[in-house]
Structure formats: structure tokens, C-alpha cells
Enzyme design. Structure first.
Site, PDB file in Angstrom:
ATOM      1  N   GLN A 200       0.788  -1.198  -0.094  1.00 56.57           N
ATOM      2  CA  GLN A 200      -0.097   0.108   0.246  1.00 56.57           C
ATOM      3  C   GLN A 200       0.918   1.240  -0.011  1.00 56.57           C
ATOM      4  O   GLN A 200       0.624   2.103  -0.773  1.00 56.57           O
ATOM      5  CB  GLN A 200      -1.033  -0.038   1.306  1.00 56.57           C
ATOM      6  CG  GLN A 200      -1.965   0.971   1.112  1.00 56.57           C
ATOM      7  CD  GLN A 200      -2.936   0.896   2.595  1.00 56.57           C
ATOM      8  OE1 GLN A 200      -2.370   0.309   3.426  1.00 56.57           O
ATOM      9  NE2 GLN A 200      -4.012   1.709   2.278  1.00 56.57           N
ATOM     10  N   HIS A 204       1.043   3.813  -3.260  1.00 62.96           N
ATOM     11  CA  HIS A 204       0.296   4.954  -3.477  1.00 62.96           C
ATOM     12  C   HIS A 204       1.178   6.263  -3.860  1.00 62.96           C
ATOM     13  O   HIS A 204       0.756   7.140  -3.736  1.00 62.96           O
ATOM     14  CB  HIS A 204      -0.341   5.275  -2.011  1.00 62.96           C
ATOM     15  CG  HIS A 204      -1.517   4.213  -1.898  1.00 62.96           C
ATOM     16  ND1 HIS A 204      -1.697   3.076  -2.128  1.00 62.96           N
ATOM     17  CD2 HIS A 204      -2.919   4.614  -1.779  1.00 62.96           C
ATOM     18  CE1 HIS A 204      -2.685   2.550  -2.006  1.00 62.96           C
ATOM     19  NE2 HIS A 204      -3.703   3.549  -1.708  1.00 62.96           N
ATOM     20  N   LEU A 381      -5.915  -3.410 -10.986  1.00 69.31           N
ATOM     21  CA  LEU A 381      -5.488  -4.797 -10.363  1.00 69.31           C
ATOM     22  C   LEU A 381      -4.949  -4.622  -9.183  1.00 69.31           C
ATOM     23  O   LEU A 381      -4.641  -5.864  -8.403  1.00 69.31           O
ATOM     24  CB  LEU A 381      -4.727  -5.443 -11.507  1.00 69.31           C
ATOM     25  CG  LEU A 381      -3.233  -5.243 -11.787  1.00 69.31           C
ATOM     26  CD1 LEU A 381      -2.299  -5.366 -11.164  1.00 69.31           C
ATOM     27  CD2 LEU A 381      -3.030  -5.457 -13.233  1.00 69.31           C
ATOM     28  N   TYR A 382      -4.390  -3.553  -8.942  1.00 71.68           N
ATOM     29  CA  TYR A 382      -3.598  -3.627  -7.341  1.00 71.68           C
ATOM     30  C   TYR A 382      -4.382  -3.317  -6.423  1.00 71.68           C
ATOM     31  O   TYR A 382      -4.127  -3.009  -5.419  1.00 71.68           O
ATOM     32  CB  TYR A 382      -2.480  -2.260  -7.567  1.00 71.68           C
ATOM     33  CG  TYR A 382      -0.884  -2.764  -7.181  1.00 71.68           C
ATOM     34  CD1 TYR A 382      -0.886  -3.478  -5.680  1.00 71.68           C
ATOM     35  CD2 TYR A 382       0.152  -2.776  -8.151  1.00 71.68           C
ATOM     36  CE1 TYR A 382       0.458  -3.818  -5.460  1.00 71.68           C
ATOM     37  CE2 TYR A 382       1.257  -3.312  -7.594  1.00 71.68           C
ATOM     38  CZ  TYR A 382       1.581  -3.528  -6.449  1.00 71.68           C
ATOM     39  OH  TYR A 382       2.793  -4.007  -6.178  1.00 71.68           O
ATOM     40  N   HIS A 385      -6.976  -5.262  -1.624  1.00 68.67           N
ATOM     41  CA  HIS A 385      -7.578  -5.332  -0.092  1.00 68.67           C
ATOM     42  C   HIS A 385      -8.009  -6.504   0.565  1.00 68.67           C
ATOM     43  O   HIS A 385      -7.814  -6.519   1.822  1.00 68.67           O
ATOM     44  CB  HIS A 385      -8.775  -4.436  -0.316  1.00 68.67           C
ATOM     45  CG  HIS A 385      -8.417  -2.989  -0.653  1.00 68.67           C
ATOM     46  ND1 HIS A 385      -8.426  -2.563  -1.808  1.00 68.67           N
ATOM     47  CD2 HIS A 385      -8.029  -1.932  -0.111  1.00 68.67           C
ATOM     48  CE1 HIS A 385      -8.138  -1.411  -2.313  1.00 68.67           C
ATOM     49  NE2 HIS A 385      -8.033  -0.643  -0.916  1.00 68.67           N
ATOM     50  N   GLY A 523       0.130  -8.323 -14.428  1.00 62.85           N
ATOM     51  CA  GLY A 523       0.663  -7.277 -13.460  1.00 62.85           C
ATOM     52  C   GLY A 523       1.905  -7.106 -13.359  1.00 62.85           C
ATOM     53  O   GLY A 523       2.706  -5.940 -13.507  1.00 62.85           O
ATOM     54  N   SER A 527       4.708  -3.743 -13.376  1.00 60.50           N
ATOM     55  CA  SER A 527       5.732  -3.648 -12.380  1.00 60.50           C
ATOM     56  C   SER A 527       6.844  -3.463 -12.586  1.00 60.50           C
ATOM     57  O   SER A 527       7.725  -2.557 -12.526  1.00 60.50           O
ATOM     58  CB  SER A 527       5.477  -4.824 -11.453  1.00 60.50           C
ATOM     59  OG  SER A 527       6.218  -4.775 -10.563  1.00 60.50           O
TER      60      SER A 527
HETATM   61  C1  HEM Z   1      -7.755  -1.435   5.699  1.00 63.86           C
HETATM   62  C2  HEM Z   1      -6.997  -1.079   4.951  1.00 63.86           C
HETATM   63  C3  HEM Z   1      -7.470  -0.111   3.935  1.00 63.86           C
HETATM   64  C4  HEM Z   1      -8.300   0.669   3.740  1.00 63.86           C
HETATM   65  C5  HEM Z   1      -9.484   0.859   4.715  1.00 63.86           C
HETATM   66  C6  HEM Z   1      -8.130   0.964   2.347  1.00 63.86           C
HETATM   67  C7  HEM Z   1      -9.067   1.977   1.798  1.00 63.86           C
HETATM   68  C8  HEM Z   1      -9.305   2.462   0.195  1.00 63.86           C
HETATM   69  C9  HEM Z   1     -10.002   3.393  -0.282  1.00 63.86           C
HETATM   70  C10 HEM Z   1     -11.155   4.171   0.490  1.00 63.86           C
HETATM   71  C11 HEM Z   1      -9.527   3.701  -1.359  1.00 63.86           C
HETATM   72  C12 HEM Z   1     -10.375   4.661  -2.416  1.00 63.86           C
HETATM   73  C13 HEM Z   1     -11.115   3.922  -3.368  1.00 63.86           C
HETATM   74  C14 HEM Z   1     -10.670   4.096  -4.681  1.00 63.86           C
HETATM   75  O1  HEM Z   1      -9.765   4.648  -5.140  1.00 63.86           O
HETATM   76  O2  HEM Z   1     -11.147   3.411  -5.501  1.00 63.86           O
HETATM   77  C15 HEM Z   1      -8.322   2.822  -1.717  1.00 63.86           C
HETATM   78  C16 HEM Z   1      -7.723   2.928  -2.871  1.00 63.86           C
HETATM   79  C17 HEM Z   1      -6.688   1.864  -3.125  1.00 63.86           C
HETATM   80  N1  HEM Z   1      -6.146   1.010  -2.342  1.00 63.86           N
HETATM   81 FE1  HEM Z   1      -6.611   0.670  -0.300  1.00 63.86          FE
HETATM   82  N2  HEM Z   1      -7.267   0.480   1.749  1.00 63.86           N
HETATM   83  C18 HEM Z   1      -6.683  -0.315   2.575  1.00 63.86           C
HETATM   84  C19 HEM Z   1      -5.507  -1.074   2.153  1.00 63.86           C
HETATM   85  C20 HEM Z   1      -4.999  -1.272   0.942  1.00 63.86           C
HETATM   86  C21 HEM Z   1      -4.040  -2.225   0.721  1.00 63.86           C
HETATM   87  C22 HEM Z   1      -3.313  -3.340   1.868  1.00 63.86           C
HETATM   88  C23 HEM Z   1      -3.747  -2.207  -0.507  1.00 63.86           C
HETATM   89  C24 HEM Z   1      -2.607  -2.919  -1.264  1.00 63.86           C
HETATM   90  C25 HEM Z   1      -1.975  -2.795  -2.439  1.00 63.86           C
HETATM   91  C26 HEM Z   1      -4.230  -1.020  -1.032  1.00 63.86           C
HETATM   92  C27 HEM Z   1      -4.344  -0.605  -2.400  1.00 63.86           C
HETATM   93  C28 HEM Z   1      -5.167   0.426  -2.954  1.00 63.86           C
HETATM   94  C29 HEM Z   1      -5.185   1.035  -4.201  1.00 63.86           C
HETATM   95  C30 HEM Z   1      -4.326   0.497  -5.348  1.00 63.86           C
HETATM   96  C31 HEM Z   1      -5.975   1.912  -4.419  1.00 63.86           C
HETATM   97  C32 HEM Z   1      -6.181   2.837  -5.783  1.00 63.86           C
HETATM   98  C33 HEM Z   1      -5.576   4.284  -5.372  1.00 63.86           C
HETATM   99  C34 HEM Z   1      -5.880   5.211  -5.914  1.00 63.86           C
HETATM  100  O3  HEM Z   1      -6.348   4.877  -7.246  1.00 63.86           O
HETATM  101  O4  HEM Z   1      -5.554   6.464  -5.845  1.00 63.86           O
HETATM  102  N3  HEM Z   1      -5.251  -0.680  -0.150  1.00 63.86           N
HETATM  103  N4  HEM Z   1      -8.049   2.418  -0.471  1.00 63.86           N
END
Ligand code: HEM
Ligand code: NAG
Ligand code: NAG
Ligand code: NAG
Ligand code: NAG
Length: 595
Positions: A200, A204, A381-382, A385, A523, A527
């Protein structure tokens, strides 16, 4: 008489044109590109109302739909092993890989891995969400994510082209039926939370979707490993985060230990709940990292590492000013990130017995473009969650999500050592196979699918073909879970209408693996292209002087996750991307362990 003839011809021509313009607006004429007729990465161009041409240039194929292999393509296809076989070989035959590792063969195989993967990514980039054809705007405007496949044409009869149901499945139904976790299923590869938060934290820096404007825009204009998550994604933020002395970043001391400063001291925008006290908000390069202690932990580690590297450089270059110390440290940090990601993170994720090597010079003799553009498909694809557990186990306590989110005191209360130790010991969830997303992240899966519909992403099977994989012929081939296959078939109607993200996550996993074939084969090219396409990997940059001399260059080349943590902590915890494998590792650490 002659005048009259010309007039008649003119009149007739107008009539014909009128008619054809009417019929192109007629819904009975289907845009032929909606059938995705062009195979093997041929380009579909519409001619007239119902004609099309496939541009097969340099695909190695010819014919109406680029389906006929040229002679050398035929030879290559005969010799090319199936990706499942290649994966099997790379994950079995320990004795063989023991011979390959650290011999000249390691370089040969590693070069092959890098070139075969990155050749699948067009460079310079091609389409984006607005432009389904090549355009200067698409190339030039960095605010867009790029795309490998153009959007589904606007005028197709069905949402996924010409197959499937007239209405796509309800998003909530999809996530409730196929994504929601029933019982936590740990990843069979032994992935832990140290890996999950790295995933994560690392991604990001280049996935920063701009939700303020419609689909397909990003706020991360570096389009790759630029360490914008440490230094901010713009110059103003960077200067606010910098101490402007010795190249350092600003920090605060808690119990004599270095942590990110608070927003009260460094007033940068950070996402926190309304009313959250400014003295508890941490100021970090990436504005969303306040949400999870796992992210603030990594932010703290990289902050300490940056300032440590600055001191190493300053000792060697007492004449350098703040700017040069900062800029050179940033390049070293970028190098460390890429090295750790390839040699430890990707090594763990791949399960390969081949020892992966970060050595940019492997590519100096081959054709390779040192540039990168983040793709919408990569961002989609990344969304890993399912990695997230049911709760967090730290130092003998169990912490639920409600106390974990936006809790700054967890980091400073336990300290980096205990958090690293805890996250390295706790298993993460298996990403693929479905039914493994905790309730708190279920909404995110909904958002991903909605986003892909808004962006009109092509079907999963079209992406399989683009990455040289056989398209699935049925839902029963796609998954071994018969109940899931039946339900998916009912909802989508046709395997060729299955959407990209559900395809990536719900596909049957490889034996004892974290996810399925498509996640790896689609993927990995994004990468590796992103990692090796970084400017520091180019021949002009990849030399000691870029990193301030041999000491800095060596920091990059010998960096490891363990050194990253333990050169910046008081004692060395258990630190790995894998849960403990043996008794010794399972022993609790004492605050005296040396590196
Ligand atoms: C409890 C932990 C986490 C929460 C609450 C969370 C929550 C969120 C939320 C609310 C979004 C925005 C929704 C969206 O852009 O479609 C997001 C985006 C994303 N999350 Fe998570 N996430 C968590 C953990 C992780 C983990 C471990 C990864 C591992 C790779 C991850 C990867 C991503 C990615 C790639 C995006 C898209 C980011 C973007 O487009 O700006 N997340 N996450
Ligand atoms: C090319 O594809 C179209 C549309 O899918 C199909 O109707 C046509 O028969 C194909 N042509 C050849 C030569 O296979
Ligand atoms: C080769 O590398 C892999 C992956 O790092 C490892 O599992 C294997 O034990 C290595 N063998 C030798 C001899 O280094
Ligand atoms: C990129 O495209 C968007 C949408 O058309 C536009 O608002 C923005 O100004 C463009 N950015 C640049 C740098 O041209
Ligand atoms: C933050 O975490 C600590 C330590 O686990 C806990 O005692 C505290 O209640 C949490 N704070 C909030 C607001 O949940």
C-alpha cells in the site's frame, strides 16, 4: 443538357451522403470494433458506417483480423512454452535454480524475465480514458493514466461490446456474493502485514486517482517510483517538508526518537477526520497516510533513512549545500526502494526459485525505453484489499479496526520496532479466489468496479489476449468454485463479458499461491517496466557519481528491508515479508538484538 447532368450527379451525391449519415446514426448499424475483431494486439479502425480495418503492423500477424502468423511468428509460437509451464519451472526444481543462482546463468534468465515482461508494455504510452486512438493530447497530458486497451466504443449495443447482458450486474450484489469474507483465509505463500503495508505504501506514490475530476486522472505526475510519497507530489509540499539544513526532512522527537512532524508545525494538507487535533496529525509526503499506523510506520522508517543517508553524504562531501545533499539522497532513496521491491518484495510475491537481481546494466545491451506511464489497468488490478486481516495483533493486544484507523498514538506508543515485529509475524489474507475481503474494505471493491464501468474498460478476456494468454471459454474454466461459476454466468451471461477487476480477483488461484495466473501475467509487466524504466536505471545515471560516489552507490546496491529497518531503530525486530518459518524466528525478540 450537360449542365443538367452535373446538377443531377451533385443532387444524387448529396442524397447518398445524407442517407449514409442517417444510417450511421441508425442503431441497427453496429460499430464493428465493438466485436473486438483485431487479434494479437492489432488496432481496430472504423471505416465508413459499418466497415473496419485491423492494423497488424509489426504484430507478427497478417490477415483481416491479424490472425495469420508470419513465418517467424509461427516458429516462435511453436517454441514458446505455456505461461503455466514457465511458472511451474520457476517455482520448482530447487537443485536447478541452486545452480543458476549466482552463476552467469542468473543474469541471462533475469534479463529474459525483464525483457519478455516489459515488451508487453507500449512505450511511449498509447491510449487513455478520453482517447481510444493515438493523439498528441494523450501522450502529452500527464494528468491522465494511460491505458493499454482503448475504452469500449461509446456506441456499442451492449455495455461490454456485443456480448453479455444489456445491464451489468449490480455492484453490491457482486461484492456481497463474491468478495465478502466469510472466514479469514491466510495467504498460502506466507505473506504478512509487513508486506501488505509495503504494498500500500509503495504503490500510493504512483496511484493517486484524482476523484475530483471524472475517471482516469491522476495527481501523481511522476508516473513511477519518484518517492513522491516521502517528499510530496509537488515542489511546494516538498519545501514545506524539508528542514533546509544538511538535506534533511523535518521531524519531531518523541522519547528521543525521530517521527514525522505534526501538521501543527508543518501545515501541509493531510486527510484526517473533521476535528482531528492538528498536534496529532502527522505531516507526510502522501496526504492519505494518516489513516493507518502501518503507513505512518513506513513513513517514519523512510524519513529516518533519508536523514541518515544525508549524514553519510555530508561526511563525504562537507562542501555540498542543502540542495545537493537533499537531491542526491532522494536518488539514493529511489534506488533503495527499487532494489528492495525487486529483490525482496517481488521475489516473495513471485515464489520463484530464481534469485531475482536488481541490476540495470542487464538491459544496457538490449532495446529498452527509460520512461514509464502509470496505466489505469495497473491501478485497478493493484486493489489488493483481501490482504487486510480481521484485526491487528500488536505486543499481546488485539486492536480492532475502529481503534486502528487514524490512531497516531499507536505508532508512538509501541514504536517502530514493536510494530515491525508485529506486522512481520501476522499473516495477511490471500488476495485471489474471492470471499476474502473484510467488511471495512468491501466498499472499495464496489468503487473499483464502478470506476471501471465509468471508464468503459474492455472485458477481462480481451486483456487476457492482449497479454498473450488464452481467453477463458467458460466460467467453469475460470474458477473451480462451481457455485461461483454458476452465479457469475447467470449475472454476466457470457464469459466474454466478465469485467476486468472481478476477473483478476475471482480467478482460480495457482496451487498454493496468493493469486491466479492473470494477476501475475498482467501485473508483472506493468511492475517491472515501472521499476526498470526509472531514469536512475539508465546508462547515463547508473554510476557512482549520481549517488555521491561509491558509498552512496553501495547503499543503493546493497539495500535490504532488514537494513532499512535496523539501521534506523534501537533494536532489531523480526523483519521480513514472510511470516516466521522456523522456531528460531518465532522466538520473541529482545530489545538488544544486533543487526
Ligand atoms: C484497511 C486497509 C485499507 C483501507 C481502509 C483502504 C481503503 C481504500 C479506499 C477508501 C480507497 C479509495 C477507493 C478508490 O480509489 O477506488 C483505496 C484505494 C486503493 N487501495 Fe486501499 N485500503 C486499504 C488497504 C490497502 C492495501 C493493503 C492495498 C495494497 C496494495 C491497497 C491498495 C489500494 C489501491 C491500489 C488503491 C487505488 C488508489 C488510487 O487509485 O488512488 N489498499 N483504498
Ligand atoms: C474477422 O472478424 C469478424 C468479426 O469478428 C468476423 O465476422 C470475420 O469472419 C473475421 N474474418 C476472418 C477472415 O476470420
Ligand atoms: C536461489 O534463490 C532462491 C530465491 O531467493 C532461493 O529460494 C534458493 O534457495 C536459492 N539457492 C541458492 C543456492 O542460493
Ligand atoms: C489535461 O487534460 C484535462 C482535461 O482535458 C485538462 O483539464 C487539463 O488542463 C490538461 N492538463 C494539461 C497540463 O494540459
Ligand atoms: C488508539 O490506540 C490505543 C492503543 O491500542 C488505544 O488504547 C486507543 O483507544 C486508540 N484510540 C482510539 C481513538 O481509538
Amino acid at each position: 443538357m450537360k449542365e443538367f447532368d452535373t446538377f443531377t450527379v451533385w443532387l444524387l451525391m448529396n442524397l447518398v451522403m445524407l442517407q449514409s449519415s442517417l444510417s450511421s446514426g441508425d442503431s441497427s448499424v453496429v460499430n464493428p470494433c465493438c466485436h473486438y475483431p483485431c487479434q494479437n494486439a492489432g488496432v481496430c479502425v472504423r471505416f465508413g458506417p459499418d466497415g473496419y480495418k485491423c492494423d497488424c503492423t509489426r504484430t507478427g500477424f497478417y490477415g483481416e483480423n491479424c490472425t495469420n502468423p508470419e513465418f517467424w511468428t509461427r516458429v516462435r509460437l511453436m517454441l514458446k512454452p505455456d505461461p503455466a509451464l514457465v511458472h511451474y519451472i520457476l517455482t520448482h526444481f530447487q537443485w536447478f535454480w541452486d545452480l543458476v543462482n549466482n552463476s552467469f546463468l542468473q543474469d541471462t534468465v533475469m534479463r529474459l524475465v525483464l525483457t519478455v515482461r516489459s515488451d508487453l508494455i507500449p512505450s511511449p504510452p498509447t491510449y487513455n480514458t478520453k482517447y481510444g486512438y493515438l493523439s498528441w493530447e494523450s501522450y502529452y497530458n500527464l494528468s491522465y493514466y494511460t491505458r493499454l486497451l482503448p475504452p469500449v466504443p461509446e456506441d456499442c449495443p451492449l455495455p461490454m461490446g456485443t456480448k453479455g447482458k444489456p445491464v451489468l450486474p449490480d455492484v453490491k450484489t457482486l461484492t456481497e456474493k463474491f468478495f465478502r469474507r466469510q472466514k479469514f483465509r491466510p495467504d498460502p505463500q506466507g505473506t504478512n502485514l509487513m508486506f501488505a503495508f509495503m504494498a500500500q505504501h509503495f504503490t500510493h506514490q504512483f496511484f493517486k486517482t484524482n476523484h475530483k475530476v471524472q475517471q482516469g486522472f491522476t495527481k501523481a505526475l511522476g508516473h513511477g517510483v519518484d518517492a513522491g510519497h516521502i517528499y510530496g507530489d509537488n515542489l511546494e509540499r516538498q519545501h514545506q517538508l524539508r528542514l533546509h539544513k544538511d538535506g534533511h526532512l523535518k521531524y519531531q522527537l518523541v522519547d528521543g526518537e525521530m517521527y514525522p512532524p505534526t501538521v501543527a508545525e508543518v501545515p501541509v494538507h493531510m486527510v484526517y477526520p473533521k476535528g482531528f487535533p492538528m498536534e496529532q496529525r502527522l505531516a507526510i509526503g502522501q496526504e492519505v497516510y494518516g489513516i493507518l499506523p502501518g503507513l505512518t510506520m513506513y513513513a517514519t522508517i523512510w524519513l529516518r533513512e533519508h536523514n541518515r543517508v544525508c549524514d553519510v553524504l555530508k561526511a563525504e562531501h562537507p562542501t555540498w549545500d542543502d540542495e545537493q545533499l537533499f537531491q542526491t539522497s532522494r536518488l539514493i532513496i529511489i534506488g533503495e526502494i527499487i532494489n528492495i521491491i525487486i529483490q525482496e518484495y517481488v521475489q516473495h510475491l513471485s515464489g520463484y526459485l530464481l534469485k531475482l537481481k536488481f541490476d540495470p546494466s542487464l538491459l544496457f545491451g538490449v532495446r529498452f525505453q527509460y520512461s514509464n506511464r502509470i496505466a489505469l489497468e495497473f491501478c485497478q488490478l493493484y486493489h489488493w484489499h483481501p490482504l487486510m486481516p480481521d484485526s491487528f495483533h500488536i505486543d499481546g493486544e488485539e486492536i480492532p479496526y475502529s481503534q486502528f484507523f487514524y490512531n497516531t498514538s499507536i505508532l508512538t506508543h509501541y514504536g517502530v520496532e514493536k510494530l515491525v515485529d508485529a506486522f512481520s509475524r501476522q499473516p495477511a489474507g490471500q488476495i485471489g479466489g474471492g470471499h476474502n475481503s473484510h467488511e471495512v474494505v468491501l466498499k472499495v471493491a464496489e468503487m473499483v468496479i464502478r470506476e471501471s464501468r465509468g471508464a468503459r474498460m474492455q472485458p477481462f478476456n480481451e486483456y487476457r489476449k492482449r497479454f498473450k494468454l488464452k481467453p477463458y471459454t467458460s466460467f467453469y474454466e475460470f474458477t473451480d468454485d462451481v457455485e461461483m461459476a454458476r452465479a457469475l454466468e447467470e449475472l454476466y451471461g457470457d464469459i466474454d463479458a466478465l469485467e476486468f477487476y472481478p476477473g483478476m480477483i475471482l480467478e482460480k488461484t495457482r496451487p498454493n499461491s496468493i493469486f491466479g495466473e492473470s494477476m501475475v501475467e498482467i501485473g508483472a509487466p506493468f511492475s517491472l517496466k515501472g521499476l526498470l524504466g526509472n531514469p536512475i536505471c539508465s546508462p547515463e545515471y547508473w554510476k557512482p557519481s549520481t549517488f555521491g560516489g561509491d558509498a552512496g552507490f553501495s547503499i543503493v546496491k546493497t539495500s535490504t528491508l532488514k537494513k532499512l529497518v535496523c539501521l534506523n531503530t534501537r533494536w532489531c525486530p523480526y523483519v521480513d515479508f514472510h511470516v516466521p518459518r522456523n522456531e528460531e524466528e518465532r522466538e520473541p525478540r529482545k530489545p538488544s538484538t544486533e543487526l
